[in-house]
Scaffold this active site. Structure first.
Site, short mmCIF file in Angstrom:
data_model
loop_
_atom_site.label_atom_id
_atom_site.label_comp_id
_atom_site.label_asym_id
_atom_site.label_seq_id
_atom_site.Cartn_x
_atom_site.Cartn_y
_atom_site.Cartn_z
N LYS A 22 47.50 32.14 -20.01
CA LYS A 22 48.59 31.23 -20.36
C LYS A 22 49.76 32.00 -20.98
O LYS A 22 50.91 31.79 -20.61
CB LYS A 22 48.09 30.18 -21.36
CG LYS A 22 49.18 29.39 -22.05
CD LYS A 22 48.64 28.41 -23.06
CE LYS A 22 48.47 28.94 -24.46
NZ LYS A 22 49.71 29.15 -25.23
N ASN A 23 49.44 32.89 -21.92
CA ASN A 23 50.51 33.57 -22.65
C ASN A 23 51.23 34.63 -21.84
O ASN A 23 52.21 35.20 -22.30
CB ASN A 23 49.96 34.19 -23.95
CG ASN A 23 49.70 33.12 -24.99
OD1 ASN A 23 50.03 31.96 -24.79
ND2 ASN A 23 49.10 33.52 -26.11
N ARG A 93 56.31 25.56 -28.18
CA ARG A 93 57.17 26.56 -28.78
C ARG A 93 57.66 27.61 -27.79
O ARG A 93 58.78 28.12 -27.89
CB ARG A 93 56.35 27.21 -29.88
CG ARG A 93 57.03 28.21 -30.68
CD ARG A 93 56.04 28.86 -31.62
NE ARG A 93 56.47 30.22 -31.87
CZ ARG A 93 57.42 30.54 -32.71
NH1 ARG A 93 58.03 29.62 -33.40
NH2 ARG A 93 57.78 31.80 -32.86
N CYS A 117 52.22 24.41 -31.95
CA CYS A 117 51.03 24.33 -32.79
C CYS A 117 51.39 24.14 -34.26
O CYS A 117 52.34 24.75 -34.75
CB CYS A 117 50.20 25.60 -32.66
SG CYS A 117 49.06 25.58 -31.28
N ARG A 122 56.82 28.59 -38.11
CA ARG A 122 56.92 29.69 -37.14
C ARG A 122 58.37 29.83 -36.74
O ARG A 122 58.82 29.30 -35.74
CB ARG A 122 56.03 29.40 -35.92
CG ARG A 122 54.57 29.42 -36.27
CD ARG A 122 53.72 29.02 -35.10
NE ARG A 122 53.64 30.01 -34.05
CZ ARG A 122 52.89 29.86 -32.97
NH1 ARG A 122 52.19 28.76 -32.80
NH2 ARG A 122 52.84 30.81 -32.06
N ASP A 309 44.28 34.58 -32.15
CA ASP A 309 43.87 33.51 -31.25
C ASP A 309 42.35 33.45 -31.03
O ASP A 309 41.87 32.54 -30.35
CB ASP A 309 44.59 33.65 -29.89
CG ASP A 309 46.05 33.21 -29.97
OD1 ASP A 309 46.45 32.66 -31.00
OD2 ASP A 309 46.79 33.44 -28.99
N ILE A 331 48.24 36.87 -39.54
CA ILE A 331 49.38 36.59 -38.66
C ILE A 331 50.05 35.26 -39.00
O ILE A 331 51.26 35.19 -39.13
CB ILE A 331 48.95 36.57 -37.17
CG1 ILE A 331 48.16 37.84 -36.80
CG2 ILE A 331 50.15 36.38 -36.24
CD1 ILE A 331 48.94 39.12 -36.80
N ARG A 401 46.37 22.11 -23.68
CA ARG A 401 47.56 22.97 -23.60
C ARG A 401 47.20 24.35 -23.05
O ARG A 401 48.04 25.00 -22.41
CB ARG A 401 48.19 23.15 -24.99
CG ARG A 401 48.90 21.92 -25.50
CD ARG A 401 49.68 22.23 -26.76
NE ARG A 401 50.32 23.52 -26.63
CZ ARG A 401 50.41 24.42 -27.61
NH1 ARG A 401 49.91 24.17 -28.79
NH2 ARG A 401 51.00 25.57 -27.40
C1 UD1 Z 1 52.27 34.45 -29.58
C2 UD1 Z 1 51.24 33.72 -28.77
C3 UD1 Z 1 50.24 33.05 -29.70
C4 UD1 Z 1 49.65 34.06 -30.65
C5 UD1 Z 1 50.74 34.85 -31.36
C6 UD1 Z 1 50.21 35.99 -32.20
C7 UD1 Z 1 52.47 33.06 -26.79
C8 UD1 Z 1 53.11 31.96 -26.01
N1 UD1 Z 1 51.93 32.71 -27.97
O1 UD1 Z 1 52.96 33.49 -30.38
O2 UD1 Z 1 49.21 32.46 -28.90
O3 UD1 Z 1 48.87 33.41 -31.62
O4 UD1 Z 1 51.65 35.43 -30.40
O5 UD1 Z 1 49.46 36.86 -31.44
O6 UD1 Z 1 52.44 34.20 -26.37
N2 UD1 Z 1 57.66 35.41 -36.87
C9 UD1 Z 1 58.78 35.34 -37.69
N3 UD1 Z 1 60.01 35.23 -37.08
C10 UD1 Z 1 60.15 35.23 -35.72
C11 UD1 Z 1 59.01 35.31 -34.91
C12 UD1 Z 1 57.78 35.41 -35.51
O7 UD1 Z 1 58.67 35.34 -38.90
O8 UD1 Z 1 61.29 35.15 -35.26
C13 UD1 Z 1 56.33 35.52 -37.49
C14 UD1 Z 1 55.44 34.34 -37.17
O9 UD1 Z 1 55.66 33.28 -38.06
C15 UD1 Z 1 54.06 34.97 -37.32
C16 UD1 Z 1 54.27 36.38 -36.78
O10 UD1 Z 1 55.67 36.63 -36.89
O11 UD1 Z 1 53.72 35.04 -38.68
C17 UD1 Z 1 53.83 36.63 -35.37
O12 UD1 Z 1 54.34 35.61 -34.54
P1 UD1 Z 1 54.64 35.86 -33.00
O13 UD1 Z 1 53.99 37.11 -32.53
O14 UD1 Z 1 56.10 35.71 -32.78
O15 UD1 Z 1 53.90 34.62 -32.35
P2 UD1 Z 1 54.35 33.88 -31.04
O16 UD1 Z 1 55.07 34.85 -30.18
O17 UD1 Z 1 55.00 32.62 -31.40
#
Ligand code: UD1
Length: 435
Positions: A22-23, A93, A117, A122, A309, A331, A401
């Protein structure tokens, strides 16, 4: 809202095929916005998030054909809207992944601030700061992020993420491929999904080096063309089925997976008493070791370490292991919502800050419980499969999802699980009665 009724205590046995990630499929579908030519993606999992992503592409003006259930042929020639609307972004998201490609190809994009989620706040500040470094002007207007490239085209730049972000890295990759000049991304995410996206983009004509390492270099090109690509197998679905074999004391042959994408998970589960044999490059044979499950501590970290995850599923397993384990989530905040539901089923778990202490083994008993997010739902299904008696899991739309036909798959392995429909089909799968 649909529910799952699970009668636990039956070992899962048999063979199971893993679906596409999915990701990976989500950013790859977003990447189709970068070219007017047709991009064909195979092995796209049939899950609700991908149905949402498809709808987003169509809303923007792209044509999506599905000659086979898991093949998407996307042509984004006539894209004339540059905006991802709130009604889609709030359910998923990953809709923010439209920002990078729209900004890159059309010099403008508008996306509502995301939902998805319920696992803590986030933000997407890191995505936006990186776009600004690529010369975009970013503003927030009534809940929407509006980004513009001053002269219609972004400029390459050297940037460093202060925190590893998966979709942030993907968004910037897609923004940089059509930018003028070279972009260097430091502290880039190294997930297999990043490499998969880079492979697709390079097939489309992009010039990306270093995907899968912390430093990526991207030389912008004038335009991208069509391509054909097969999405990698879902490493989280693979890990979930490994836990399913171990927690139910069954035996599963897990096919069409890529074990090298989940080395940290496999190593940790072996340490915890799960026998995992690699029958060949894409097949695992999994069972509980005769000595039984043992408690083992884990900390979630960005790839290649243990993924967040898989944290919830691992916690369900630890309720059945001998001893005390500590599970530390680094995370996401607020990602222990499954713990209180597991406790309702008889688990002994104490949460303090970002660490959960699990004392096992404890006999789990069926109970009415509530799924709170995608991976938490998987954890609760696993717990229910090993519990004594009936468990009724509410709000299973979360699991739809990201897990393809989970009820059908578990039933084919001997799991006693059924979907109790509210009468309102929430996915095409449900509408077709597939589960
Ligand atoms: C992706 C995955 C999700 C997985 C996560 C971490 C997809 C669609 N989703 O989510 O399944 O759980 O990676 O492996 O690929 N953060 C900030 N600012 C930002 C972006 C992120 O502070 O602009 C923080 C987030 O709150 C979190 C951390 O960085 O604490 C990592 O988040 P991120 O890797 O961005 O997660 P996603 O890409 O949303």
């Amino acid at each position: 809202m649909d529910k799952f009724l699970v009668r636990g205590g039956k070992p899962l046995r048999g063979k199971i095929e893993i679906g596409g990630a999915k990701n990976s499929a989500l950013p790859c579908l977003a990447a189709t916005l970068l070219t007017p030519e047709t991009v064909t993606l195979h092995n796209v999992p049939y899950v609700k998030d991908l149905i949402t992503q498809r709808r987003l592409l169509e809303d923007l003006g792209a044509t999506v054909l599905t000659p086979e259930l898991r093949t998407h042929k996307v042509t984004a020639r006539n894209v004339d809207i540059f905006e991802a609307p709130y009604h889609l972004v709030k359910t998923m998201r990953a809709s923010v992944l439209a920002l990078g490609p729209l900004l890159s190809r059309f010099g403008q994009a508008k996306v509502s601030l995301p939902g998805g989620c319920a696992i803590g706040t986030r933000p997407i500040d890191l995505h936006l700061r990186a776009f600004e470094q690529l010369s975009a002007v970013v503003s927030l207007e009534s809940g929407d992020v509006v980004a513009r490239a001053p002269k219609g085209r972004l400029k390459g730049a050297e940037l460093e993420f202060e925190k590893v972000t998966v979709t942030g890295t993907e968004n910037v990759m897609m923004a940089a491929v059509l930018a003028e000049g070279r972009t260097v991304i430091r502290n880039a995410a190294m997930e297999p999904e990043i490499e998969d996206l880079a492979e697709l983009l390079n097939k489309m004509g992009a010039r990306i080096r270093g995907a899968g390492t912390p430093v990526m270099e991207i030389d912008g090109v004038e335009g991208l063309g069509g391509a054909e690509h097969t999405i990698i197998p879902d490493r989280i679905e693979t890990g979930t089925f490994i836990v399913a074999a171990a927690i139910t004391d069954g035996e599963l042959e897990i096919k069409s997976c890529r074990p090298e994408h989940l080395t940290a998970v496999i190593d940790k589960l072996r340490e915890a008493g799960v026998e995992i044999e690699e029958l060949n490059q894409s097949t695992l044979l999994v069972r509980r070791s005769p000595a039984g499950l043992r408690a083992s501590d884990v900390i979630t970290e960005p790839h290649p370490l243990f993924p967040t995850d898989m944290q919830a599923q691992y916690m369900a397993l630890m309720t059945q292991a001998e001893g005390t384990s500590h599970i530390t989530e680094t995370i996401f905040e607020n990602r222990f919502m499954h713990a209180s539901e597991l406790v309702r089923m008889g688990a002994e778990i104490h949460v303090a800050g970002n660490t959960a202490e699990v004392i096992g083994p404890r006999k789990l008993m069926g109970a009415p419980i509530l799924a709170s997010d995608l991976r938490a739902s998987a954890s609760l299904v696993l717990a229910a499969l090993c519990a004594e008696g009936e468990t009724l899991i509410d709000r299973v739309y979360h699991i739809d999802r990201g897990y393809e036909r989970i009820v059908r798959k578990l039933r084919s392995l001997g799991g006693d699980i059924e979907r109790i429909s509210s009468g309102i089909a929430e996915t095409a799968d449900e509408a077709a009665g597939a589960n």
